[in-house]
Design an enzyme around this catalytic site. Structure first.
Site, PDB file in Angstrom:
ATOM      1  CE  LYS A 196      -2.420   1.609   3.614  1.00 21.84           C
ATOM      2  NZ  LYS A 196      -3.525   1.783   4.554  1.00 21.84           N
ATOM      3  CD  GLN A 200      -9.043   5.791   9.322  1.00 24.49           C
ATOM      4  OE1 GLN A 200      -9.467   4.651   9.435  1.00 24.49           O
ATOM      5  NE2 GLN A 200      -8.533   6.248   8.207  1.00 24.49           N
ATOM      6  CG  ASN A 232     -12.567  15.228  18.301  1.00 16.27           C
ATOM      7  OD1 ASN A 232     -11.589  14.490  18.164  1.00 16.27           O
ATOM      8  ND2 ASN A 232     -12.824  16.216  17.470  1.00 16.27           N
ATOM      9  CB  SER A 240      -3.331  12.875  14.518  1.00 18.49           C
ATOM     10  OG  SER A 240      -4.189  12.372  13.533  1.00 18.49           O
ATOM     11  CB  THR A 292      -0.012   5.441  18.350  1.00 21.07           C
ATOM     12  OG1 THR A 292      -0.532   6.469  19.188  1.00 21.07           O
ATOM     13  CG2 THR A 292       1.503   5.494  18.383  1.00 21.07           C
ATOM     14  CE  LYS A 298       0.285  10.047  13.945  1.00 20.85           C
ATOM     15  NZ  LYS A 298      -0.627   9.303  13.072  1.00 20.85           N
TER      16      LYS A 298
HETATM   17  P1  NAD Z   1      -8.285  12.891  10.944  1.00 22.06           P
HETATM   18  O1  NAD Z   1      -7.261  13.903  10.605  1.00 22.06           O
HETATM   19  O2  NAD Z   1      -9.529  12.836  10.169  1.00 22.06           O
HETATM   20  O3  NAD Z   1      -8.694  13.069  12.478  1.00 22.06           O
HETATM   21  C1  NAD Z   1      -7.711  13.279  13.470  1.00 22.06           C
HETATM   22  C2  NAD Z   1      -8.328  13.117  14.832  1.00 22.06           C
HETATM   23  O4  NAD Z   1      -7.281  13.284  15.813  1.00 22.06           O
HETATM   24  C3  NAD Z   1      -9.376  14.174  15.154  1.00 22.06           C
HETATM   25  O5  NAD Z   1     -10.337  13.599  16.011  1.00 22.06           O
HETATM   26  C4  NAD Z   1      -8.567  15.234  15.908  1.00 22.06           C
HETATM   27  O6  NAD Z   1      -9.357  16.016  16.777  1.00 22.06           O
HETATM   28  C5  NAD Z   1      -7.641  14.344  16.698  1.00 22.06           C
HETATM   29  N1  NAD Z   1      -6.418  15.006  17.125  1.00 22.06           N
HETATM   30  C6  NAD Z   1      -5.461  15.560  16.340  1.00 22.06           C
HETATM   31  N2  NAD Z   1      -4.461  16.040  17.098  1.00 22.06           N
HETATM   32  C7  NAD Z   1      -4.814  15.819  18.390  1.00 22.06           C
HETATM   33  C8  NAD Z   1      -4.207  16.092  19.639  1.00 22.06           C
HETATM   34  N3  NAD Z   1      -3.015  16.703  19.715  1.00 22.06           N
HETATM   35  N4  NAD Z   1      -4.846  15.717  20.746  1.00 22.06           N
HETATM   36  C9  NAD Z   1      -6.042  15.094  20.676  1.00 22.06           C
HETATM   37  N5  NAD Z   1      -6.657  14.782  19.540  1.00 22.06           N
HETATM   38  C10 NAD Z   1      -6.054  15.158  18.407  1.00 22.06           C
HETATM   39  O7  NAD Z   1      -7.528  11.498  10.963  1.00 22.06           O
HETATM   40  P2  NAD Z   1      -8.149  10.033  10.806  1.00 22.06           P
HETATM   41  O8  NAD Z   1      -8.136   9.655   9.378  1.00 22.06           O
HETATM   42  O9  NAD Z   1      -9.400   9.925  11.578  1.00 22.06           O
HETATM   43  O10 NAD Z   1      -6.988   9.176  11.512  1.00 22.06           O
HETATM   44  C11 NAD Z   1      -6.791   9.297  12.911  1.00 22.06           C
HETATM   45  C12 NAD Z   1      -5.437   8.708  13.255  1.00 22.06           C
HETATM   46  O11 NAD Z   1      -5.449   7.306  12.995  1.00 22.06           O
HETATM   47  C13 NAD Z   1      -4.285   9.280  12.436  1.00 22.06           C
HETATM   48  O12 NAD Z   1      -3.239   9.611  13.320  1.00 22.06           O
HETATM   49  C14 NAD Z   1      -3.881   8.154  11.524  1.00 22.06           C
HETATM   50  O13 NAD Z   1      -2.499   8.178  11.215  1.00 22.06           O
HETATM   51  C15 NAD Z   1      -4.259   6.943  12.338  1.00 22.06           C
HETATM   52  N6  NAD Z   1      -4.536   5.747  11.551  1.00 22.06           N
HETATM   53  C16 NAD Z   1      -4.137   4.554  12.037  1.00 22.06           C
HETATM   54  C17 NAD Z   1      -4.403   3.402  11.333  1.00 22.06           C
HETATM   55  C18 NAD Z   1      -3.998   2.072  11.897  1.00 22.06           C
HETATM   56  O14 NAD Z   1      -4.079   1.068  11.183  1.00 22.06           O
HETATM   57  N7  NAD Z   1      -3.626   1.989  13.132  1.00 22.06           N
HETATM   58  C19 NAD Z   1      -5.073   3.457  10.115  1.00 22.06           C
HETATM   59  C20 NAD Z   1      -5.507   4.686   9.655  1.00 22.06           C
HETATM   60  C21 NAD Z   1      -5.247   5.820  10.392  1.00 22.06           C
END
Ligand code: NAD
Length: 332
Positions: free
Chosen positions: A78, A149, A170, A210, A232, A237
């Site tokens: 990917k 997500q 949030n 994030s 994370t 992170k």
């Molecule tokens: P997004 O940008 O749509 O949402 C980010 C979320 O994180 C929001 O709810 C925001 O308020 C919150 N956030 C950002 N900075 C913050 C902080 N300092 N303190 C508290 N909350 C904070 O992102 P998304 O697409 O929903 O993805 C969320 C996270 O999941 C990303 O970090 C992404 O890298 C991770 N992710 C992980 C996997 C996995 O397989 N583990 C897969 C996809 C995404």
């Protein structure tokens, strides 16, 4: 030339984002992810080292996740990453594409849209963890994070237990309406709460942010909670207190990622735990580890997101898209 064709024919199969949505539902993603975790635990499938770079442009993180499932014959990668400015342009922050190769001859076999599949496979991972590790009598689901997500996470989690209430926090509370709408659609009461209250009430918690600092502290978590830490996936992170990682029973998709880019990286770095304290969820699925040992135990799933999850759902999408006439075929 573009025409419908069979996945086994030579040439390149194109499976669009719309086709993925049409053929992969939560059940098929759950099954694909559960099966590949089990394959990884048996040694039939392995992930290659992850490449993830801050590219110094558009604040983007870009990289590759790849691997090979010998049993399922899924080989590929990917490609993609995270563009934080995308939401303001009406695009998804995560942008990804999955490339499947023929393991017999190395030819590119399919190009599969990766955005929807990333969301459903990530939600499936926490759902599989809830199915195997959460107390059967879990009633309150706590959501931390309300980004792209989170809605996928919420829908998949709600199918795993008879949840009677959803509570959520949030950073920007206005965003919680996207979770509230889903809870209301499913007839489940919803409440926006502060983090400490969320930990005091929730039986299952999903973190999907994030964040780069702990959002949930060890002393806030009640006995018997299952926590799926899903945000994370990069060095630096962090979503939960490292002391929680030390005191909980920790499970993960892949130990190498958990200790380097996952939630366990901080407890590992400080020397508070070693990698042998962490168990793969695949071991639980395969019956090699009993999973939760008591109603008071705090279980934590460190869901780092592995390339094999992407290959598993993309392979299923390619197969089903061909079967259902949703795929296109081009000659390279
Ligand atoms: P997004 O940008 O749509 O949402 C980010 C979320 O994180 C929001 O709810 C925001 O308020 C919150 N956030 C950002 N900075 C913050 C902080 N300092 N303190 C508290 N909350 C904070 O992102 P998304 O697409 O929903 O993805 C969320 C996270 O999941 C990303 O970090 C992404 O890298 C991770 N992710 C992980 C996997 C996995 O397989 N583990 C897969 C996809 C995404």
């Amino acid at each position: 030339m573009i025409e419908e064709n069979n996945i086994n024919n030579e040439g390149l199969l194109i499976v669009s984002e719309d086709a993925c949505k049409a053929v992969i539902d939560r059940d098929s993603a759950f099954t694909a992810v559960k099966n590949v975790f089990a394959s990884m635990s048996r040694g039939d499938a392995y992930n290659f080292p992850v490449i993830r770079e801050a590219i110094g442009y558009a604040d983007a993180l870009y990289g590759f996740k790849s691997g090979f499932d010998r049993a399922g014959k899924s080989l590929g990668l990917k490609s993609g990453g995270y563009w934080p400015g995308n939401a303001a342009k009406g695009l998804t922050n995560h942008q990804s594409t999955i490339f499947l190769f023929n393991p017999d001859n190395g030819k590119l076999r399919a190009l599969v849209g990766g955005n929807y599949l990333t969301a459903v496979r990530t939600a499936a991972a926490s759902a599989v963890s809830i199915a195997h590790l959460a107390r059967k009598d879990s009633k309150v689901l706590g959501m931390v994070g309300a980004g792209h997500q989170s809605t996928f996470q919420l829908r998949a989690a709600l199918e795993q237990r008879n949840f009677e209430k959803v509570i959520a926090w949030n950073k920007d509370a206005d965003r919680l309406s996207i979770l509230q709408e889903i809870a209301e659609e499913l007839g489940i009461p919803f409440e926006s709460v502060e983090r400490e209250q969320l930990c005091a009430e929730a039986d299952v918690i999903i973190t999907i942010t994030s964040a780069f600092e702990p959002l949930l502290m060890k002393e806030w978590i009640k006995p018997g909670t299952h926590i799926a830490c899903m945000g994370t996936d990069t060095v630096g992170k962090q979503e939960v207190d490292a002391a929680l990682i030390v005191s909980a029973t920790v499970f993960t998709d892949e130990i190498a990622q958990s200790i380097s880019i996952g939630e366990a990286q901080h407890a590992i770095k400080s020397g508070a735990i070693t990698a042998d304290a962490i168990t793969t969820l695949g071991d639980v699925i395969n019956g090699e580890h009993p999973g939760r040992s008591s109603d008071d135990e705090i279980t934590l799933f460190d869901g780092t997101g592995v390339g094999l999850q992407d290959l598993a759902v993309a392979s299923a999408a390619a197969r089903l898209a061909v079967e259902k006439g949703q795929a296109q075929h081009i000659s390279l």
